[in-house]
Structure formats: structure tokens, C-alpha cells
Enzyme design. Sequence first.
Site, PDB file in Angstrom:
ATOM      1  N   HIS A 223       0.867  -1.187   0.000  1.00  0.00           N
ATOM      2  CA  HIS A 223       0.000   0.000   0.000  1.00  0.00           C
ATOM      3  C   HIS A 223       0.906   1.240   0.000  1.00  0.00           C
ATOM      4  O   HIS A 223       1.703   1.428  -0.909  1.00  0.00           O
ATOM      5  CB  HIS A 223      -0.927  -0.108   1.227  1.00  0.00           C
ATOM      6  CG  HIS A 223      -2.010   0.910   1.326  1.00  0.00           C
ATOM      7  ND1 HIS A 223      -2.352   1.768   0.310  1.00  0.00           N
ATOM      8  CD2 HIS A 223      -2.868   1.214   2.347  1.00  0.00           C
ATOM      9  CE1 HIS A 223      -3.364   2.541   0.695  1.00  0.00           C
ATOM     10  NE2 HIS A 223      -3.687   2.228   1.945  1.00  0.00           N
ATOM     11  N   PHE A 260       3.866  -0.535  -9.350  1.00  0.00           N
ATOM     12  CA  PHE A 260       3.071  -0.991 -10.503  1.00  0.00           C
ATOM     13  C   PHE A 260       1.877  -1.788 -10.014  1.00  0.00           C
ATOM     14  O   PHE A 260       1.951  -2.496  -9.018  1.00  0.00           O
ATOM     15  CB  PHE A 260       3.911  -1.854 -11.446  1.00  0.00           C
ATOM     16  CG  PHE A 260       4.897  -1.038 -12.216  1.00  0.00           C
ATOM     17  CD1 PHE A 260       4.529  -0.433 -13.412  1.00  0.00           C
ATOM     18  CD2 PHE A 260       6.159  -0.820 -11.713  1.00  0.00           C
ATOM     19  CE1 PHE A 260       5.427   0.360 -14.100  1.00  0.00           C
ATOM     20  CE2 PHE A 260       7.069  -0.025 -12.393  1.00  0.00           C
ATOM     21  CZ  PHE A 260       6.702   0.563 -13.589  1.00  0.00           C
ATOM     22  N   HIS A 262      -2.467  -2.096  -9.362  1.00  0.00           N
ATOM     23  CA  HIS A 262      -3.411  -1.499  -8.411  1.00  0.00           C
ATOM     24  C   HIS A 262      -4.655  -2.373  -8.432  1.00  0.00           C
ATOM     25  O   HIS A 262      -5.068  -2.835  -9.490  1.00  0.00           O
ATOM     26  CB  HIS A 262      -3.759  -0.070  -8.854  1.00  0.00           C
ATOM     27  CG  HIS A 262      -4.547   0.680  -7.839  1.00  0.00           C
ATOM     28  ND1 HIS A 262      -5.913   0.546  -7.727  1.00  0.00           N
ATOM     29  CD2 HIS A 262      -4.161   1.555  -6.884  1.00  0.00           C
ATOM     30  CE1 HIS A 262      -6.319   1.320  -6.737  1.00  0.00           C
ATOM     31  NE2 HIS A 262      -5.289   1.930  -6.208  1.00  0.00           N
ATOM     32  N   ARG A 272      -3.693   9.579 -11.578  1.00  0.00           N
ATOM     33  CA  ARG A 272      -2.799  10.338 -10.692  1.00  0.00           C
ATOM     34  C   ARG A 272      -1.345  10.165 -11.133  1.00  0.00           C
ATOM     35  O   ARG A 272      -0.535  11.087 -11.045  1.00  0.00           O
ATOM     36  CB  ARG A 272      -2.964   9.856  -9.248  1.00  0.00           C
ATOM     37  CG  ARG A 272      -4.375   9.951  -8.716  1.00  0.00           C
ATOM     38  CD  ARG A 272      -4.519   9.197  -7.416  1.00  0.00           C
ATOM     39  NE  ARG A 272      -4.136   7.795  -7.542  1.00  0.00           N
ATOM     40  CZ  ARG A 272      -3.969   6.955  -6.531  1.00  0.00           C
ATOM     41  NH1 ARG A 272      -4.141   7.372  -5.299  1.00  0.00           N
ATOM     42  NH2 ARG A 272      -3.631   5.689  -6.738  1.00  0.00           N
ATOM     43  N   ASP A 314       2.384   5.995  -6.685  1.00  0.00           N
ATOM     44  CA  ASP A 314       3.624   5.915  -5.921  1.00  0.00           C
ATOM     45  C   ASP A 314       4.873   5.874  -6.804  1.00  0.00           C
ATOM     46  O   ASP A 314       5.950   6.283  -6.390  1.00  0.00           O
ATOM     47  CB  ASP A 314       3.620   4.665  -5.022  1.00  0.00           C
ATOM     48  CG  ASP A 314       2.711   4.851  -3.824  1.00  0.00           C
ATOM     49  OD1 ASP A 314       2.529   5.998  -3.390  1.00  0.00           O
ATOM     50  OD2 ASP A 314       2.173   3.841  -3.324  1.00  0.00           O
ATOM     51  N   ARG A 358     -18.881  -6.255  10.942  1.00  0.00           N
ATOM     52  CA  ARG A 358     -18.740  -7.562  11.564  1.00  0.00           C
ATOM     53  C   ARG A 358     -19.081  -8.607  10.506  1.00  0.00           C
ATOM     54  O   ARG A 358     -20.212  -9.099  10.437  1.00  0.00           O
ATOM     55  CB  ARG A 358     -19.684  -7.667  12.768  1.00  0.00           C
ATOM     56  CG  ARG A 358     -19.306  -8.689  13.846  1.00  0.00           C
ATOM     57  CD  ARG A 358     -19.222 -10.055  13.299  1.00  0.00           C
ATOM     58  NE  ARG A 358     -18.931 -11.079  14.296  1.00  0.00           N
ATOM     59  CZ  ARG A 358     -18.616 -12.326  13.973  1.00  0.00           C
ATOM     60  NH1 ARG A 358     -18.502 -12.691  12.697  1.00  0.00           N
ATOM     61  NH2 ARG A 358     -18.393 -13.215  14.918  1.00  0.00           N
TER      62      ARG A 358
HETATM   63  N1  ACO Z   1       4.675  -6.586 -10.061  1.00  0.00           N
HETATM   64  C1  ACO Z   1       4.594  -7.791 -10.616  1.00  0.00           C
HETATM   65  N2  ACO Z   1       3.443  -8.479 -10.737  1.00  0.00           N
HETATM   66  C2  ACO Z   1       2.327  -7.899 -10.272  1.00  0.00           C
HETATM   67  C3  ACO Z   1       2.344  -6.627  -9.683  1.00  0.00           C
HETATM   68  C4  ACO Z   1       3.568  -5.967  -9.586  1.00  0.00           C
HETATM   69  N3  ACO Z   1       3.663  -4.769  -9.035  1.00  0.00           N
HETATM   70  N4  ACO Z   1       1.087  -6.294  -9.304  1.00  0.00           N
HETATM   71  C5  ACO Z   1       0.319  -7.322  -9.639  1.00  0.00           C
HETATM   72  N5  ACO Z   1       1.055  -8.283 -10.221  1.00  0.00           N
HETATM   73  C6  ACO Z   1       0.592  -9.553 -10.727  1.00  0.00           C
HETATM   74  C7  ACO Z   1       0.551 -10.582  -9.609  1.00  0.00           C
HETATM   75  O1  ACO Z   1       1.760 -11.259  -9.459  1.00  0.00           O
HETATM   76  C8  ACO Z   1      -0.570 -11.475 -10.067  1.00  0.00           C
HETATM   77  O2  ACO Z   1      -0.076 -12.312 -11.113  1.00  0.00           O
HETATM   78  P1  ACO Z   1      -0.590 -13.830 -11.240  1.00  0.00           P
HETATM   79  O3  ACO Z   1      -2.073 -13.719 -11.460  1.00  0.00           O
HETATM   80  O4  ACO Z   1       0.200 -14.345 -12.389  1.00  0.00           O
HETATM   81  O5  ACO Z   1      -0.260 -14.461  -9.906  1.00  0.00           O
HETATM   82  C9  ACO Z   1      -1.561 -10.512 -10.711  1.00  0.00           C
HETATM   83  O6  ACO Z   1      -0.775  -9.393 -11.132  1.00  0.00           O
HETATM   84  C10 ACO Z   1      -2.646 -10.040  -9.759  1.00  0.00           C
HETATM   85  O7  ACO Z   1      -2.043  -9.606  -8.538  1.00  0.00           O
HETATM   86  P2  ACO Z   1      -2.773  -9.587  -7.122  1.00  0.00           P
HETATM   87  O8  ACO Z   1      -1.753  -9.498  -6.056  1.00  0.00           O
HETATM   88  O9  ACO Z   1      -3.779 -10.682  -7.029  1.00  0.00           O
HETATM   89  O10 ACO Z   1      -3.581  -8.238  -7.249  1.00  0.00           O
HETATM   90  P3  ACO Z   1      -4.046  -7.329  -6.074  1.00  0.00           P
HETATM   91  O11 ACO Z   1      -5.205  -6.562  -6.586  1.00  0.00           O
HETATM   92  O12 ACO Z   1      -4.265  -8.106  -4.822  1.00  0.00           O
HETATM   93  O13 ACO Z   1      -2.780  -6.392  -5.840  1.00  0.00           O
HETATM   94  C11 ACO Z   1      -1.370  -4.592  -5.512  1.00  0.00           C
HETATM   95  C12 ACO Z   1      -2.760  -5.023  -5.962  1.00  0.00           C
HETATM   96  C13 ACO Z   1      -1.116  -5.098  -4.094  1.00  0.00           C
HETATM   97  C14 ACO Z   1      -1.314  -3.057  -5.491  1.00  0.00           C
HETATM   98  C15 ACO Z   1      -0.302  -5.156  -6.478  1.00  0.00           C
HETATM   99  O14 ACO Z   1      -0.510  -4.623  -7.763  1.00  0.00           O
HETATM  100  C16 ACO Z   1       1.107  -4.879  -6.007  1.00  0.00           C
HETATM  101  O15 ACO Z   1       1.651  -5.636  -5.199  1.00  0.00           O
HETATM  102  N6  ACO Z   1       1.752  -3.774  -6.489  1.00  0.00           N
HETATM  103  C17 ACO Z   1       3.057  -3.384  -6.000  1.00  0.00           C
HETATM  104  C18 ACO Z   1       2.920  -2.574  -4.719  1.00  0.00           C
HETATM  105  C19 ACO Z   1       2.435  -1.191  -4.978  1.00  0.00           C
HETATM  106  O16 ACO Z   1       2.895  -0.501  -5.866  1.00  0.00           O
HETATM  107  N7  ACO Z   1       1.486  -0.741  -4.145  1.00  0.00           N
HETATM  108  C20 ACO Z   1       0.942   0.615  -4.239  1.00  0.00           C
HETATM  109  C21 ACO Z   1      -0.525   0.550  -4.538  1.00  0.00           C
HETATM  110  S1  ACO Z   1      -1.156   2.132  -4.989  1.00  0.00           S
HETATM  111  C22 ACO Z   1      -1.143   3.065  -3.606  1.00  0.00           C
HETATM  112  O17 ACO Z   1      -1.143   2.600  -2.493  1.00  0.00           O
HETATM  113  C23 ACO Z   1      -1.125   4.580  -3.844  1.00  0.00           C
END
Ligand code: ACO
Length: 377
Positions: A223, A260, A262, A272, A314, A358
Site C-alpha cells: 500500500h 506498478f 493497483h 494520478r 507511488d 462484523r
Molecule cells: N509486479 C509484478 N506483478 C504484479 C504486480 C507488480 N507490481 N502487481 C500485480 N502483479 C501480478 C501478480 O503477481 C498477479 O499475477 P498472477 O495472477 O500471475 O499471480 C496478478 O498481477 C494479480 O495480482 P494480485 O496481487 O492478485 O492483485 P491485487 O489486486 O491483490 O494487488 C497490488 C494489488 C497489491 C497493489 C499489487 O498490484 C502490487 O503488489 N503492487 C506493487 C505494490 C504497490 O505498488 N502498491 C501501491 C498501490 S497504490 C497506492 O497505495 C497509492
Amino acid sequence: MSEIEYRPGLDGVPAVQTRISFLDLEHEQIVIRGYDLIELAERLSYLEVGYLLLRGEVPQPAQLSALEATIRRQQASLPPELGQIYAAWGERLHPMDALRTGISALSADHGGFDADNGEGLEDTLIRLWALVPVMIAQAHRARTHHPFSEPRGDLPFAANFLWMMTGIEPSPLAARIFDRLLILYSEHEMPNSTFAARVIASSLADPYGALTGAVAALKGPLHGGANEAVMHMLQAVGSAQAMEAYLLDRLKAKARIMGFGHRVYMHRPDPRAVMTKALLAELVREKGGQQLQAMCEEGERVMRDQKGLYPNLDYYAAPVYHLLGIATDLFTPIFFAARTAGLAAHLREQYAHNRLFRPRVVYLGPRGLTLRTGDSG
Ligand code: ACO
């Protein structure tokens, strides 16, 4: 229960009804109280957007002046005990932990919370909103062995925040870009930290507790912690030429690339980030930093080609903050400071239309076990 579909991470599940904000994917807009966030960032100041978030309308000049005066008064009232805590812990406390501790400690002498007292609630929310930047700056100055730069009533909110953190009065360009980033970070529907705050508030716990929980949630690298992690990645890579090999290597190892993806935008641009990329270009034209900019753009290209993923806010915020001379581990606290405006609006809405959160579970464990003789101690 069985007819309700289980969605891991509550993906796509509406958690509240709200009048605050909405990610309108169809029109590629982040709707804030009916307005497009990007237009707000282009035309208003952060304090105006904060007012809009909290009260639901764009302030008239007199209303804005009154808010500015309240914020100035509150910013001068940080309890001195917090300064002592920060000085004592120094660099052993990560700035996000300093902030979490500080928000929690601010509840001292402010007990007896009554969610039905609208005026008292708003005073508390504005107090927190005003004091978060002061705590971030004071903890940072203490751990870097600098005297605290007292809040300056003659500077606008964003410029004063930069001043308190760095001890340097920012240029007009730096202040404007920082103000825009505060707006872009101010509110974003129902991220993990906002949900955490609303869950805590739904037990009618006080706003100090709700925001303490929200800081804890925001710290995680999935996050808010991502902006700090992005900067570490850019520094580790070092050049645009090295970016592709670095990312291919990390992706091969199934690593997540910070900045990367979201939950809501996953395979589409975050509006953004689009604006922040333009702010980076503007800043680079004035201050230099072409290498850093080229590295970011190369990273964006590789991730789109390889994974169809787009940068989130970010990703481009990290190099902008870096070029503004801000310490890397302050990036996430600044995110929280900006988001306090949105969180204040959410807390007010939660208390006004409260129902305790809840949820239920899908139970996967065994049933019907019986204890054998000798099982108990
Ligand atoms: N790098 C590589 N692969 C990724 C990334 C990433 N940043 N984000 C998603 N994926 C891939 C996952 O590995 C997954 O692949 P798979 O289906 O082959 O296993 C698929 O995309 C879906 O990912 P999930 O984790 O299920 O998606 P979720 O919606 O839960 O995750 C998240 C969203 C946590 C933001 C994710 O994109 C991530 O970890 N990003 C990097 C952290 C980040 O930049 N966070 C900032 C969010 S924005 C903010 O807070 C302002």
C-alpha cells in the site's frame, strides 16, 4: 452464508455507501465530491480540496481563511512531550512508527469521545489533520539532529510542510508541485488504510484510534510503503540502461515490482500517475534529474510490455519527492499527511451512518471433534 460468494481480499465487494469519492473506471475519473480529482489538482490548493472533502463544498474565501487560521493555531499546539519522545528515540524510530505513536499519544487529555457531538468531532479531525505534518517534521528533525523548524504561519500549507521537514523555504515551483501531490494523495475511495480506519471507527472508537490503525495499514509495501520502496529500487538500479535487465530478472524470480499495479486499475493507467509523470518532467526541466526521469520511463515501458501493468501514483511520486530534496523514508508519512483530509471525511461519514463492521467467514477447519481423556492439562 453459502449463497454469498467469497472474494479473497474483498475484491470488488462494496464495503460502504459513500458521498466522498469513487473510482469511475468507465469515464477514467477519480470523482471527489462530484469533481474530477485531476481538475481539482490543477485548479485548487490542497487546503481547498481538504475543505471540500470534509464539508462537501468548495470553500468561499472567508471559509478558507477561517480554516487556515484554525490549522495555524492547531499547528502551534503540539504537546511538548511528543518532542521529548522523538528526541529520546531518535533514528531508532521509522518515521511511520513515529507518526503512529504520535497520533495515538495525541489522545492524551482528549478522552471522552462522543461520536454524536458533530462540532467536537470536527475539531478533533482538524486538530489531527493539522498536527500530522508537524509530527512528521518534528520526528524527522529530531532523528537527524536538527533543531525543529517551527511552523510558519506566513507560508501556505504545502510550503510550510516542506519548510518544517527540511528547514529550507521552498521555491514557488517546489511548493506548487508538492501541493499538487498532496491533492493527488488526498483521497482515493476505499483503499486498505481507509477501510481500516472505518472498521475501527465502526465500534465507535475515537478518531485517534482509527487514524492510528490507518497509519499502521498504510505503512505496508503493498500500500503506502510502495513509494519508499520505489525509490530504493531506482537507487539500486542506477541507470536507464540497467532498468530492463533488472526488471526482467525480478519478474523471472516472480517478484512484485513496487509502484506498478493497483487493485482497481490493474491493467489501466492511474490518472494520478499520469499527472505526476508530467510534474516530474516539469521539475526536471527546472532542477535537472534527467537520468532519474529516463530510468522511470524505461521502467514504465518494460512493465507495460512484459506484464501489461501501469505505474500507480507511488511510482512517479518517488522521484518527484526525491528531487524536492525529501528523505526517502518520509515519502509514506507524507502520503498519510495528505490522506488525513480524506480520512477525516470518511470518519465523519462513518460516525454519521454507523453500523458495526462484523463480517462472517468461510470456515475450512474441522467440525465435530471430541476431546479424549487426558487432552486437557
Ligand atoms: N509486479 C509484478 N506483478 C504484479 C504486480 C507488480 N507490481 N502487481 C500485480 N502483479 C501480478 C501478480 O503477481 C498477479 O499475477 P498472477 O495472477 O500471475 O499471480 C496478478 O498481477 C494479480 O495480482 P494480485 O496481487 O492478485 O492483485 P491485487 O489486486 O491483490 O494487488 C497490488 C494489488 C497489491 C497493489 C499489487 O498490484 C502490487 O503488489 N503492487 C506493487 C505494490 C504497490 O505498488 N502498491 C501501491 C498501490 S497504490 C497506492 O497505495 C497509492
